[in-house]
Design an enzyme around this catalytic site. Structure first.
Site, PDB file in Angstrom:
ATOM      1  N   ARG A  46      -6.886  -3.303  45.231  1.00  0.00           N
ATOM      2  CA  ARG A  46      -5.490  -3.468  44.806  1.00  0.00           C
ATOM      3  C   ARG A  46      -5.094  -4.932  44.937  1.00  0.00           C
ATOM      4  O   ARG A  46      -4.414  -5.491  44.095  1.00  0.00           O
ATOM      5  CB  ARG A  46      -4.534  -2.576  45.623  1.00  0.00           C
ATOM      6  CG  ARG A  46      -3.068  -2.912  45.379  1.00  0.00           C
ATOM      7  CD  ARG A  46      -2.071  -1.815  45.763  1.00  0.00           C
ATOM      8  NE  ARG A  46      -2.392  -1.102  46.982  1.00  0.00           N
ATOM      9  CZ  ARG A  46      -2.242  -1.612  48.221  1.00  0.00           C
ATOM     10  NH1 ARG A  46      -1.772  -2.829  48.392  1.00  0.00           N
ATOM     11  NH2 ARG A  46      -2.584  -0.897  49.268  1.00  0.00           N
ATOM     12  N   TYR A  98      11.998  -4.259  22.866  1.00  0.00           N
ATOM     13  CA  TYR A  98      11.116  -3.103  22.995  1.00  0.00           C
ATOM     14  C   TYR A  98      11.873  -1.971  23.701  1.00  0.00           C
ATOM     15  O   TYR A  98      12.525  -2.210  24.729  1.00  0.00           O
ATOM     16  CB  TYR A  98       9.874  -3.501  23.791  1.00  0.00           C
ATOM     17  CG  TYR A  98       8.941  -2.356  24.052  1.00  0.00           C
ATOM     18  CD1 TYR A  98       8.217  -1.786  23.015  1.00  0.00           C
ATOM     19  CD2 TYR A  98       8.788  -1.832  25.326  1.00  0.00           C
ATOM     20  CE1 TYR A  98       7.362  -0.720  23.243  1.00  0.00           C
ATOM     21  CE2 TYR A  98       7.929  -0.771  25.572  1.00  0.00           C
ATOM     22  CZ  TYR A  98       7.224  -0.214  24.523  1.00  0.00           C
ATOM     23  OH  TYR A  98       6.382   0.833  24.754  1.00  0.00           O
ATOM     24  N   ASP A 170       8.400 -12.132  26.389  1.00  0.00           N
ATOM     25  CA  ASP A 170       7.418 -11.100  26.051  1.00  0.00           C
ATOM     26  C   ASP A 170       6.704 -11.563  24.774  1.00  0.00           C
ATOM     27  O   ASP A 170       7.288 -11.573  23.696  1.00  0.00           O
ATOM     28  CB  ASP A 170       8.147  -9.763  25.846  1.00  0.00           C
ATOM     29  CG  ASP A 170       7.198  -8.613  25.525  1.00  0.00           C
ATOM     30  OD1 ASP A 170       6.081  -8.873  25.024  1.00  0.00           O
ATOM     31  OD2 ASP A 170       7.586  -7.451  25.750  1.00  0.00           O
ATOM     32  N   LYS A 195      -1.941  -4.088  23.389  1.00  0.00           N
ATOM     33  CA  LYS A 195      -1.778  -4.390  21.973  1.00  0.00           C
ATOM     34  C   LYS A 195      -2.856  -5.378  21.507  1.00  0.00           C
ATOM     35  O   LYS A 195      -4.025  -5.059  21.551  1.00  0.00           O
ATOM     36  CB  LYS A 195      -0.350  -4.897  21.732  1.00  0.00           C
ATOM     37  CG  LYS A 195       0.729  -4.079  22.450  1.00  0.00           C
ATOM     38  CD  LYS A 195       0.859  -2.648  21.929  1.00  0.00           C
ATOM     39  CE  LYS A 195       1.711  -1.747  22.818  1.00  0.00           C
ATOM     40  NZ  LYS A 195       3.027  -2.244  23.174  1.00  0.00           N
TER      41      LYS A 195
HETATM   42  C1  LIG Z   1       4.035  -1.949  24.068  1.00  0.00           C
HETATM   43  C2  LIG Z   1       5.003  -3.004  24.441  1.00  0.00           C
HETATM   44  C3  LIG Z   1       5.447  -3.136  25.755  1.00  0.00           C
HETATM   45  C4  LIG Z   1       5.070  -2.147  26.842  1.00  0.00           C
HETATM   46  O1  LIG Z   1       3.712  -2.200  27.133  1.00  0.00           O
HETATM   47  P1  LIG Z   1       2.870  -0.925  27.690  1.00  0.00           P
HETATM   48  O2  LIG Z   1       1.505  -1.470  27.790  1.00  0.00           O
HETATM   49  O3  LIG Z   1       3.033   0.168  26.675  1.00  0.00           O
HETATM   50  O4  LIG Z   1       3.478  -0.561  28.989  1.00  0.00           O
HETATM   51  C5  LIG Z   1       6.308  -4.176  26.038  1.00  0.00           C
HETATM   52  N1  LIG Z   1       6.703  -5.042  25.093  1.00  0.00           N
HETATM   53  C6  LIG Z   1       6.287  -4.944  23.818  1.00  0.00           C
HETATM   54  C7  LIG Z   1       6.752  -5.946  22.818  1.00  0.00           C
HETATM   55  C8  LIG Z   1       5.427  -3.928  23.447  1.00  0.00           C
HETATM   56  O5  LIG Z   1       5.035  -3.819  22.176  1.00  0.00           O
END
Ligand SMILES: *Cc1c(COP(=O)(O)O)cnc(C)c1O
Length: 377
Positions: A46, A98, A170, A195
């Site tokens: 961890r 998001y 983000d 992603k």
């Molecule tokens: C998918 C996504 C998230 C969240 O990520 P997870 O891996 O699903 O927890 C946050 N911001 C954006 C822009 C996303 O596309």
């Protein structure tokens, strides 16, 4: 070294013990200590794991940052950033957000006494006037989801630093191949590595990058204390994805550009949201701030929800699914899927209309993608 080289090399030198060319999956929870207090840098997975460390170094390098931290999901990374705040603090977030981030801010943080104001970041005046004495964090997505608005990071960073407010971006949609927010003055970059970084729709993960030692220390503490860490296999999958990030992003962008141009001319389509289009209101800013426009786009179809349903049911290559950034093309209906947790009135106000469709354009052959869209429209 250049981006493509760093994506394959940084954090991923051959294994010292065996010479293995790829980073081994250190599938272990704990590490032998030579004597009490004497170990080789790892005690418990961890707190730290060599496969995770490789990923953390790779992502930090791609974002041009000093420190990287990997998390079990994008939302776990976002939660760790939220952990910088305390009761009574205030967040300002862009209003095109998001859905899961909105849900975290509203349903998890607000009850703890951390309030979020949502502002239209097209209007930097509204950002400045939303700042309060207790504002501790500005949270920005760019390009935004699902409307692909581009936020001027340099100007937002200027306002944030004038008020010594932490700016977190983000960067999931652009990926570091097309945009590196730290270069524009952001303090923290957040990713859903689920992603583009992972790139193959086979794992859930998140990451944070920063160049500030103080922020890193606090976030690293959060990572270990809250414990939302990814396992070594998941780290390995993201590392494997990162090696081809540059190659994939070029193809995503080429295909997305062709799809956007096609939809832009189609009589069944009302609006196409893609910053790569010359007539898009963010095209100039995107060219300045980004090295490309990415693989995501949204559009509005004529005929309302019945037309959406008909179109989506006819598609054969674009798969109806949440998520994005994988090699395969996906189609999503934000009002009922990714943005279902945003109340309908607010969706309307934001311009997330009932005829909005989002595409994650994959790297299949472009002719097959266009044929799929043409047949279904
Ligand atoms: C998918 C996504 C998230 C969240 O990520 P997870 O891996 O699903 O927890 C946050 N911001 C954006 C822009 C996303 O596309």
């Amino acid at each position: 070294m250049r981006f493509e080289t760093r994506a394959i090399r940084d954090g991923q030198e051959p294994d010292e013990l065996t010479g293995a060319v790829t980073v081994p999956v250190y599938q272990t929870s704990t590490f032998k200590q030579e004597a009490i207090g004497k170990h080789k840098g790892y005690e418990y997975s961890r707190t730290g794991n060599p496969t995770r460390k490789a990923l953390e170094e790779a992502v930090a390098s791609l974002e041009g940052g000093k420190y990287g931290l990997a998390f079990a999901s994008g939302m776990a990374a976002t939660s760790a950033v939220a952990g910088l705040l305390k009761t009574g603090d205030h967040i300002i977030a862009g209003d095109d957000l998001y859905g899961g981030t909105y849900r975290l801010f509203e349903k998890a943080l607000r009850p703890l006494g951390i309030e979020t104001s949502y502002v239209d970041l097209d209007d930097l005046g509204s950002l400045a006037s939303a700042i309060r004495q207790n504002t501790g964090l500005i949270w920005v997505e760019t390009p935004t989801n699902p409307l692909l608005k581009v936020v001027d990071l340099k100007n937002v960073a200027h306002i944030a630093s004038k008020h010594t407010i932490t700016l977190a971006v983000d960067n999931t949609f652009a990926s570091p191949y097309f945009q590196r927010p730290l270069e524009h003055g952001a303090d923290i970059v957040v990713h859903s590595t689920t992603k583009y970084l992972g790139g193959h729709s086979d794992t859930i993960g998140g990451a944070i990058v920063t160049s500030s030692k103080d922020l890193f220390k606090t976030l690293k503490f959060q990572q270990n204390a809250a414990g939302a860490v990814p396992g070594p296999w998941d780290c390995w999958l993201v590392l494997r994805g990162i090696k081809t990030l540059a190659v994939r992003m070029k193809e995503h962008q080429m295909n997305a550009m062709a799809v956007a141009a096609y939809l832009n001319e189609h009589p069944m389509i009302e609006n196409v949201y893609y910053p790569g289009l010359a007539d898009n209101k963010y095209n100039e800013l995107a060219k300045k701030q980004m090295d490309g426009f990415g693989g995501m786009l949204s559009f509005e179809i004529k005929g309302g929800f019945p037309a959406v349903e008909r179109f989506v049911s006819r598609l054969k290559i674009f798969t109806l699914a949440e998520s994005l950034g994988g090699v395969e093309s996906l189609v999503c209906y934000p009002p009922k899927m990714t943005h279902g947790s945003i109340p309908p009135e607010q969706r309307k106000r934001l311009g997330i209309n009932d005829n909005l469709i989002r595409l994650s354009v994959g790297i299949e052959h472009i002719d097959d993608l266009i044929e799929d869209l043409a047949r279904s429209l």
